[in-house]
Scaffold this motif. Structure first.
Motif, short mmCIF file in Angstrom:
data_model
loop_
_atom_site.label_atom_id
_atom_site.label_comp_id
_atom_site.label_asym_id
_atom_site.label_seq_id
_atom_site.Cartn_x
_atom_site.Cartn_y
_atom_site.Cartn_z
N ILE A 1 0.80 -1.08 -0.24
CA ILE A 1 0.39 -0.13 0.17
C ILE A 1 0.91 1.55 0.57
CG2 ILE A 1 -1.60 1.22 1.80
CD1 ILE A 1 -3.26 -1.40 2.15
N GLY A 2 2.32 0.96 0.87
CA GLY A 2 2.68 1.97 0.28
C GLY A 2 3.84 2.46 -0.50
N SER A 3 4.04 1.83 -1.03
CA SER A 3 4.12 1.69 -2.39
C SER A 3 3.30 2.66 -3.49
CB SER A 3 5.04 0.13 -3.21
OG SER A 3 6.40 0.21 -2.19
N ASP A 4 2.48 2.11 -3.24
CA ASP A 4 1.07 2.16 -4.25
C ASP A 4 1.18 3.67 -3.96
OD1 ASP A 4 -0.61 1.92 -5.64
OD2 ASP A 4 -1.89 2.43 -4.43
N LEU A 5 1.29 3.96 -3.03
CA LEU A 5 0.71 5.49 -2.67
C LEU A 5 2.02 6.18 -3.13
CD1 LEU A 5 -0.63 5.06 1.12
CD2 LEU A 5 -2.04 6.13 -0.50
N ALA A 6 2.86 5.59 -2.64
CA ALA A 6 3.89 6.74 -2.75
C ALA A 6 4.22 7.16 -4.94
CB ALA A 6 5.46 6.38 -2.68
N GLY A 7 3.92 5.61 -5.29
CA GLY A 7 4.23 5.41 -7.02
C GLY A 7 3.38 6.84 -7.38
N ARG A 8 1.56 6.40 -7.00
CA ARG A 8 0.58 7.80 -7.51
C ARG A 8 1.06 9.06 -6.65
NH1 ARG A 8 -3.93 6.04 -5.84
NH2 ARG A 8 -3.81 4.90 -3.83
N LYS A 9 1.70 9.24 -6.30
CA LYS A 9 1.37 10.43 -5.38
C LYS A 9 -0.14 11.16 -4.78
CE LYS A 9 5.91 11.56 -7.77
NZ LYS A 9 6.55 12.67 -8.66
N ASP A 10 -0.86 9.35 -4.06
CA ASP A 10 -1.20 9.67 -3.88
C ASP A 10 -1.56 9.98 -2.57
OD1 ASP A 10 -3.94 9.88 -3.18
OD2 ASP A 10 -5.36 9.43 -4.10
N TYR A 11 -1.55 10.77 -1.22
CA TYR A 11 -1.14 10.00 -0.39
C TYR A 11 -2.84 10.38 1.02
CZ TYR A 11 3.31 11.04 -1.49
OH TYR A 11 4.78 10.87 -2.22
N THR A 12 -3.64 9.96 0.12
CA THR A 12 -5.36 10.03 1.17
C THR A 12 -5.59 8.86 1.98
OG1 THR A 12 -5.84 8.99 -0.85
CG2 THR A 12 -6.23 11.45 -0.66
N MET A 13 -4.31 7.55 1.69
CA MET A 13 -5.09 6.60 2.44
C MET A 13 -3.67 5.95 3.71
SD MET A 13 -7.78 5.65 1.74
CE MET A 13 -7.79 4.11 2.26
N VAL A 14 -2.95 7.43 3.51
CA VAL A 14 -1.72 7.31 4.43
C VAL A 14 -2.05 6.40 5.85
CG1 VAL A 14 -0.03 8.06 5.92
CG2 VAL A 14 -0.15 9.00 3.69
N PRO A 15 -3.76 7.08 6.51
CA PRO A 15 -4.07 6.61 8.00
C PRO A 15 -3.86 5.17 8.09
CG PRO A 15 -4.75 8.24 7.31
CD PRO A 15 -4.20 8.73 6.44
N GLY A 16 -4.08 4.61 6.84
CA GLY A 16 -5.08 3.33 6.76
C GLY A 16 -3.41 2.32 6.89
N HIS A 17 -2.41 2.78 5.81
CA HIS A 17 -1.28 2.29 5.53
C HIS A 17 -0.74 2.22 6.98
CE1 HIS A 17 2.70 1.78 4.22
NE2 HIS A 17 2.95 2.89 4.36
N ALA A 18 -0.50 3.34 7.22
CA ALA A 18 0.35 3.74 9.14
C ALA A 18 -1.10 2.77 9.81
CB ALA A 18 -0.21 5.28 9.36
N HIS A 19 -1.81 2.64 9.79
CA HIS A 19 -1.91 1.09 11.30
C HIS A 19 -2.66 0.31 10.55
CE1 HIS A 19 -4.77 5.32 12.64
NE2 HIS A 19 -5.08 4.23 13.88
N ILE A 20 -2.27 -0.40 8.96
CA ILE A 20 -2.21 -1.65 8.83
C ILE A 20 -0.07 -2.18 9.58
CG2 ILE A 20 -1.42 -3.36 6.79
CD1 ILE A 20 -3.83 -2.04 5.91
N LEU A 21 0.39 -1.18 9.49
CA LEU A 21 2.13 -1.30 9.63
C LEU A 21 2.05 -1.77 11.08
CD1 LEU A 21 4.44 0.69 6.83
CD2 LEU A 21 3.31 -2.07 7.74
N VAL A 22 1.48 -0.75 11.80
CA VAL A 22 1.53 -0.46 13.35
C VAL A 22 0.71 -1.28 14.49
CG1 VAL A 22 0.78 1.02 15.02
CG2 VAL A 22 1.86 1.56 13.69
N VAL A 23 -0.38 -1.77 13.41
CA VAL A 23 -1.24 -2.21 14.52
C VAL A 23 -1.23 -3.70 13.80
CG1 VAL A 23 -3.90 -3.14 15.00
CG2 VAL A 23 -2.98 -0.41 15.04
N GLY A 24 -1.43 -3.99 12.57
CA GLY A 24 -1.36 -5.30 12.27
C GLY A 24 -0.07 -5.58 11.63
N TRP A 25 1.17 -5.40 12.00
CA TRP A 25 2.72 -5.85 11.64
C TRP A 25 2.82 -6.26 13.05
CZ3 TRP A 25 7.11 -2.86 10.53
CH2 TRP A 25 8.67 -3.66 10.96
N LEU A 26 3.20 -4.73 13.79
CA LEU A 26 4.36 -3.49 14.52
C LEU A 26 3.87 -4.71 15.84
CD1 LEU A 26 6.52 -2.77 15.68
CD2 LEU A 26 5.49 -0.97 15.71
#
Length: 140
Positions: A33-58
């Motif tokens: 998701i982070g790669s997709d956000l950076a590639g499209r330069k569309d950062y509207t989904m950063v909160p979801g991306h961050a929560h997947i990494l912090v809650v789902g992964w970490l």
């Protein structure tokens, strides 16, 4: 000195392994998701991306390591409920957040609230284990 692990501790190590494995899946999803956000330069989904990494992964990884390291748990039912609620809440809350941000309506709001509540339960149960399980930090 050290007690031989019983069946209950093997079960918690089993949960630990699954928490770590599921955490790895969320790490891959979060990175994609982070790669997709950076590639499209569309950062509207950063909160979801961050929560997947912090809650789902970490968080799931930390819980998995905890159950792998602390083999002797006295409050086994609480630990099992904590493991399951963290697996469900840790995975579903970030995904429900992404769905909510894409389509805000009553259903997605309720889905977000329910999955966040499951995650909150997991966090509370973890704190209960850390503070009230007498076997957890006793010398073996």
């Amino acid at each position: 000195m050290f007690r031989i692990a019983d069946k209950g501790s093997e079960k918690m190590q089993h949960y630990g392994k699954w928490l770590i494995r599921i955490a790895a899946v969320y790490a891959v999803i979060g990175a994609m998701i982070g790669s997709d956000l950076a590639g499209r330069k569309d950062y509207t989904m950063v909160p979801g991306h961050a929560h997947i990494l912090v809650v789902g992964w970490l968080s799931l990884f930390a819980y998995g390591i905890f159950y792998h390291v602390f083999k002797e748990i006295g409050m086994k039912r609480t630990a099992i409920l904590q493991a399951w609620s963290s697996l469900l809440g840790g995975g579903l809350m970030p995904l429900s957040m992404l769905i909510y941000y894409k389509s805000e309506n009553t259903f997605t709001t309720l889905l977000f609230i329910v999955t966040a509540s499951v995650l909150l339960l997991a966090i509370i149960l973890f704190a209960v284990l850390l503070f009230f399980d007498k076997k957890l930090f006793s010398r073996q």
